[in-house]
Design an enzyme around this catalytic site. Structure first.
Site, PDB file in Angstrom:
ATOM      1  N   SER A 106      53.540  97.104  27.038  1.00  0.00           N
ATOM      2  CA  SER A 106      51.946  97.676  27.488  1.00  0.00           C
ATOM      3  C   SER A 106      51.776  99.334  27.849  1.00  0.00           C
ATOM      4  CB  SER A 106      51.177  97.238  27.978  1.00  0.00           C
ATOM      5  OG  SER A 106      50.899  95.618  28.111  1.00  0.00           O
ATOM      6  N   LYS A 113      45.776  84.890  34.604  1.00  0.00           N
ATOM      7  CA  LYS A 113      45.256  85.752  33.741  1.00  0.00           C
ATOM      8  C   LYS A 113      43.615  84.858  33.873  1.00  0.00           C
ATOM      9  CE  LYS A 113      47.132  87.232  29.721  1.00  0.00           C
ATOM     10  NZ  LYS A 113      47.067  87.857  28.349  1.00  0.00           N
ATOM     11  N   ASN A 164      42.274  89.376  31.220  1.00  0.00           N
ATOM     12  CA  ASN A 164      43.350  90.494  30.576  1.00  0.00           C
ATOM     13  C   ASN A 164      42.996  91.347  30.585  1.00  0.00           C
ATOM     14  OD1 ASN A 164      42.104  91.113  27.879  1.00  0.00           O
ATOM     15  ND2 ASN A 164      44.771  91.672  27.205  1.00  0.00           N
ATOM     16  N   ASP A 199      42.665  90.139  24.254  1.00  0.00           N
ATOM     17  CA  ASP A 199      44.115  89.360  23.808  1.00  0.00           C
ATOM     18  C   ASP A 199      43.335  88.973  22.091  1.00  0.00           C
ATOM     19  OD1 ASP A 199      45.943  89.399  25.385  1.00  0.00           O
ATOM     20  OD2 ASP A 199      44.967  87.673  26.466  1.00  0.00           O
ATOM     21  N   GLY A 246      49.572  73.280  20.096  1.00  0.00           N
ATOM     22  CA  GLY A 246      49.422  73.554  21.205  1.00  0.00           C
ATOM     23  C   GLY A 246      47.996  73.598  21.873  1.00  0.00           C
ATOM     24  N   ALA A 247      47.908  73.020  23.569  1.00  0.00           N
ATOM     25  CA  ALA A 247      46.324  73.539  23.859  1.00  0.00           C
ATOM     26  C   ALA A 247      46.963  73.616  25.258  1.00  0.00           C
ATOM     27  CB  ALA A 247      46.362  71.436  23.824  1.00  0.00           C
ATOM     28  N   GLY A 258      47.007  77.313  26.993  1.00  0.00           N
ATOM     29  CA  GLY A 258      45.985  78.622  27.588  1.00  0.00           C
ATOM     30  C   GLY A 258      44.995  79.160  26.170  1.00  0.00           C
ATOM     31  N   LEU A 309      51.787  83.633  17.324  1.00  0.00           N
ATOM     32  CA  LEU A 309      51.539  84.362  18.447  1.00  0.00           C
ATOM     33  C   LEU A 309      52.156  84.777  18.911  1.00  0.00           C
ATOM     34  CD1 LEU A 309      48.155  82.481  20.303  1.00  0.00           C
ATOM     35  CD2 LEU A 309      47.957  83.835  17.767  1.00  0.00           C
TER      36      LEU A 309
END
Ligand code: ATR
Length: 294
Positions: free
Chosen positions: A27, A76, A97, A112, A136-137, A139, A233
């Site tokens: 970042s 987060k 975020n 995001d 996936g499950a 966040g 991702l």
């Protein structure tokens, strides 16, 4: 000493990233390059916050006149009680975020998912009316489901190793959106999905992330034949095994670098009230890839 001088001086505004750890973040590259190119007197620094210190970090950042804060793992959700205000999308996702200084406290946003949306738009991946599989499950998967539902996806199948978790996330997202759009299933149940259509699969688990680059959440070529697009991702490595298996069956594959880029660009736009020219975003995209060695 001038206000618009780009060197650090008495007018310099500070933004930063709170998380634990923050040492590998990209970042600062995004925001300090943006500030330099946009001639904004702003610096962005990593701020390592130890467990249990999130409240003090947010209050301290306010007291120190920080302009904005990014929040990363694992804070987060933990940061939410310390905000003055929260954007409705971030509230729906349950994760913030980006903190923006306003009035008498910080307002929390989630960039995001708007970042993923901007990236998918750039990559030509359509959402409205399309059918999706989310792998996936956690966040990230939950946030993707909220985004896709809000962008009028036709149907979303959320596949997870622990099916109860997938079903719980599906229930929550259906409640938020007021439509029965998400169905939670066991990871290996993809053979039950309607076969008349092809899917975009979004890989929202951590499987395949550096250094475990030879792992993938599903191996079966039959699964990848159901896809026209595989969107991972993960951004490190640049080509994940999930992407490779998607391409081997003729699908288009994308990594998470553009999402990383645009979540930063959108945060920067919120802090500074500016609009980042697309040409500059693309320049930073190249710098990100160079920094990652991809
Ligand atoms: P985040 O909240 O950051 O998105 P997370 O909560 O760590 O990430 O969630 C990771 C997801 O990857 C979970 O859905 C997890 O499955 P379980 O709910 O069954 O734990 C999934 N995951 C992690 N490792 C996995 C593996 N080896 N095989 C299949 N799924 C895996």
């Amino acid at each position: 000493m001038k206000k618009d001088d780009c060197r650090i001086n008495g007018y310099t505004r500070t933004c930063g990233l709170i998380g634990n750890p923050v040492e590998h973040t990209l970042s600062p590259l995004i925001h300090n390059t943006l500030a330099g190119q946009m001639k904004e007197n702003l610096v962005y620094v990593p701020l390592h916050v130890q467990a249990g210190n999130v409240k003090e970090a947010v209050e301290g950042a306010w007291a120190l006149n920080l302009l904005g804060i990014n929040v990363t793992v694992p804070y987060k959700s933990e940061v939410i009680p310390y905000l003055k205000e929260i954007d409705p999308l971030a509230a729906g996702i349950g994760a913030v975020n980006t903190l923006v200084r306003s009035g008498s406290g910080f307002k929390g946003y989630n960039t995001d998912m708007p970042g993923l949306l901007r990236a998918m738009t750039y990559d030509g991946v359509r959402i409205a009316g399309e059918n999706f599989i989310i792998l996936g499950a956690g966040g990230a998967a939950r946030a993707v489901a909220v985004l896709l539902a809000s962008q009028k996806a036709a149907q979303i199948y959320l596949l997870n190793r622990t099916p109860e978790k997938a079903q719980a996330v599906a229930e929550e997202v259906n409640k938020i959106t007021g439509r029965r759009i998400v169905e939670g299933m066991m990871l290996t149940e993809y053979d039950r999905l309607p076969g008349r259509t092809k899917y975009t699969a979004i890989q929202a688990s951590s499987v395949g992330m550096f250094p475990d680059v030879d792992t993938v959440i599903l191996e079966d070529p039959a699964f990848y034949r159901m896809l026209h697009t595989g969107y991972d991702l993960i951004f490190n490595p640049g080509i994940t095994k999930f992407m490779r298996l998607t391409m081997e069956q003729g699908g288009n594959a994308f990594n998470g670098v553009r999402m990383l880029l645009y979540q930063g660009v959108i945060a920067y736009e919120l802090w500074t009230g500016t609009e980042v020219p697309e040409a500059l975003s693309l320049k930073i995209y190249e710098e990100l890839k160079e920094a990652m060695g991809i």
